[in-house]
Design a protein around this motif. Structure first.
Motif, PDB file in Angstrom:
ATOM      1  N   GLN A  83      30.565  75.119 -44.623  1.00 51.65           N
ATOM      2  CA  GLN A  83      29.157  75.047 -45.015  1.00 51.65           C
ATOM      3  C   GLN A  83      28.534  76.447 -44.976  1.00 51.65           C
ATOM      4  OE1 GLN A  83      26.233  74.532 -42.396  1.00 51.65           O
ATOM      5  NE2 GLN A  83      24.813  74.654 -44.116  1.00 51.65           N
TER       6      GLN A  83
ATOM      7  N   SER B  50      46.354  65.526 -29.242  1.00 53.11           N
ATOM      8  CA  SER B  50      46.072  66.378 -30.405  1.00 53.11           C
ATOM      9  C   SER B  50      45.308  65.620 -31.480  1.00 53.11           C
ATOM     10  CB  SER B  50      47.351  66.979 -30.965  1.00 53.11           C
ATOM     11  OG  SER B  50      48.332  66.016 -31.144  1.00 53.11           O
TER      12      SER B  50
ATOM     13  N   ALA C   2      34.554  72.245 -40.953  1.00 45.06           N
ATOM     14  CA  ALA C   2      33.569  71.815 -41.945  1.00 45.06           C
ATOM     15  C   ALA C   2      32.301  72.656 -41.830  1.00 45.06           C
ATOM     16  CB  ALA C   2      33.247  70.335 -41.756  1.00 45.06           C
ATOM     17  N   VAL C   3      31.906  72.963 -40.620  1.00 45.18           N
ATOM     18  CA  VAL C   3      30.734  73.807 -40.413  1.00 45.18           C
ATOM     19  C   VAL C   3      30.986  75.191 -40.989  1.00 45.18           C
ATOM     20  CG1 VAL C   3      29.248  74.921 -38.716  1.00 45.18           C
ATOM     21  CG2 VAL C   3      30.007  72.580 -38.352  1.00 45.18           C
TER      22      VAL C   3
ATOM     23  N   TRP D 266      40.304  65.942 -34.606  1.00 45.09           N
ATOM     24  CA  TRP D 266      39.006  65.479 -35.100  1.00 45.09           C
ATOM     25  C   TRP D 266      37.957  66.570 -34.878  1.00 45.09           C
ATOM     26  CZ3 TRP D 266      34.021  64.859 -33.623  1.00 45.09           C
ATOM     27  CH2 TRP D 266      33.202  64.135 -34.498  1.00 45.09           C
ATOM     28  N   ILE D 267      37.937  67.096 -33.658  1.00 42.37           N
ATOM     29  CA  ILE D 267      36.956  68.133 -33.326  1.00 42.37           C
ATOM     30  C   ILE D 267      37.145  69.355 -34.219  1.00 42.37           C
ATOM     31  CG2 ILE D 267      36.140  69.696 -31.540  1.00 42.37           C
ATOM     32  CD1 ILE D 267      36.968  67.676 -29.461  1.00 42.37           C
ATOM     33  N   ASN D 268      38.390  69.756 -34.343  1.00 43.61           N
ATOM     34  CA  ASN D 268      38.682  70.956 -35.129  1.00 43.61           C
ATOM     35  C   ASN D 268      38.244  70.792 -36.577  1.00 43.61           C
ATOM     36  OD1 ASN D 268      41.118  72.798 -36.607  1.00 43.61           O
ATOM     37  ND2 ASN D 268      40.018  73.676 -34.880  1.00 43.61           N
TER      38      ASN D 268
ATOM     39  N   ALA E  64      42.764  63.749 -30.870  1.00 41.53           N
ATOM     40  CA  ALA E  64      41.362  64.016 -30.531  1.00 41.53           C
ATOM     41  C   ALA E  64      41.001  65.456 -30.897  1.00 41.53           C
ATOM     42  CB  ALA E  64      41.132  63.776 -29.047  1.00 41.53           C
ATOM     43  N   GLU E  65      41.907  66.345 -30.594  1.00 40.81           N
ATOM     44  CA  GLU E  65      41.646  67.759 -30.874  1.00 40.81           C
ATOM     45  C   GLU E  65      41.435  67.978 -32.365  1.00 40.81           C
ATOM     46  OE1 GLU E  65      44.685  70.329 -29.436  1.00 40.81           O
ATOM     47  OE2 GLU E  65      43.582  72.148 -29.949  1.00 40.81           O
TER      48      GLU E  65
ATOM     49  N   ARG F  10      35.816  69.055 -37.734  1.00 43.86           N
ATOM     50  CA  ARG F  10      34.346  69.193 -37.849  1.00 43.86           C
ATOM     51  C   ARG F  10      33.945  70.653 -37.748  1.00 43.86           C
ATOM     52  NH1 ARG F  10      35.220  65.002 -40.232  1.00 43.86           N
ATOM     53  NH2 ARG F  10      36.979  64.274 -39.004  1.00 43.86           N
ATOM     54  N   ARG F  11      34.597  71.374 -36.862  1.00 42.15           N
ATOM     55  CA  ARG F  11      34.255  72.788 -36.720  1.00 42.15           C
ATOM     56  C   ARG F  11      34.566  73.531 -38.011  1.00 42.15           C
ATOM     57  NH1 ARG F  11      35.791  76.573 -33.563  1.00 42.15           N
ATOM     58  NH2 ARG F  11      37.887  75.811 -33.082  1.00 42.15           N
TER      59      ARG F  11
END
Lengths: 114, 114
Positions: free
Chosen positions: B97, B81, B93-94, B86-88, B83-84, B90-91
């Motif tokens: 934006q 989790s 954050a997009v 980190w990805i989440n 790793a999960e 960033r998503r």
DNA sequence: CTGATACTGAAGCATTTCCTTCAGTATTGT
DNA sequence: ACAATACTGAAGGAAATGCTTCAGTATCAG
């Protein structure tokens, strides 16, 4: 017609395994950027940064288009969630296994050992 | 006292970047397994499989303990989790934006171009 | 036209990765 | 006691990775 094929997980995770590439992804969450802009904060040559960018693009994590002499890169969140989904599915599977253990315990000794 | 330090994301994603190692993780979601059991389905030597296992363990994805002559490996979902997340992040954050773009558009031309 | 900018390509090099084989140790079953 | 099982360690090699430098091509600004 050509089918879109999702980038293999190999390339996806491999791309995320490098701090320089993760930094680029992070920067791109704030919006599109040029190659130079992405390279600027990194402690390496522009060429090296461009190579990292190629890896991200091959993994499907970024798309780019060149206008004039500047290439503008954009983050593709679909690839990102592709990786996330793999991880999540495994975590769910573990939960299911624990649930089955719970079921097993509940089913085999519902009224032993008061 | 010794602090627990989370495995760096580098090692985490790198570990997940190999199909053999992902297969092992997948197998471990069904419960603990021995080195031999994890190696059996893989098209490589036992030694090679053990090396992959070492990578997974270094990344914090699996823990193992040896009883008698058999080492039993367990999946550590916390690393997964990690790793999960980190990805989440960033998503997310997009998404933020895009939201800001929406705010910007709403704020700058609330009543232009009818 | 001239020079600065923004990449792009090719080559080379050190390190790491992924696998192999061979050999060794520690258990376990008979 | 003996053989089979389950790793474990060491060494080596082909290929991939992560840089570097040098050289080249467009493009834009003055």
């Amino acid at each position: 017609m050509l089918q879109y094929q999702p980038p293999p997980l190999d390339a996806l995770f491999q791309a995320l395994a490098d701090p320089a590439r993760r930094a680029m992804v992070e920067r791109l969450t704030a919006g599109p950027a040029s190659v130079s802009q992405l390279a600027a904060p990194l402690p390496m040559s522009l060429t090296a940064a461009a190579q990292h960018l190629a890896v991200l693009e091959a993994a499907g994590l970024v798309t780019s288009a060149k206008v004039g002499r500047v290439r503008t890169c954009t983050l593709d969140t679909a690839a990102l969630s592709q990786a996330e989904q793999w991880i999540n599915a495994r975590r769910m599977a573990v939960g299911a296994q624990l649930d089955r253990l719970g079921d097993y315990l509940a089913a085999t000794k519902p009224d032993d050992e008061p």
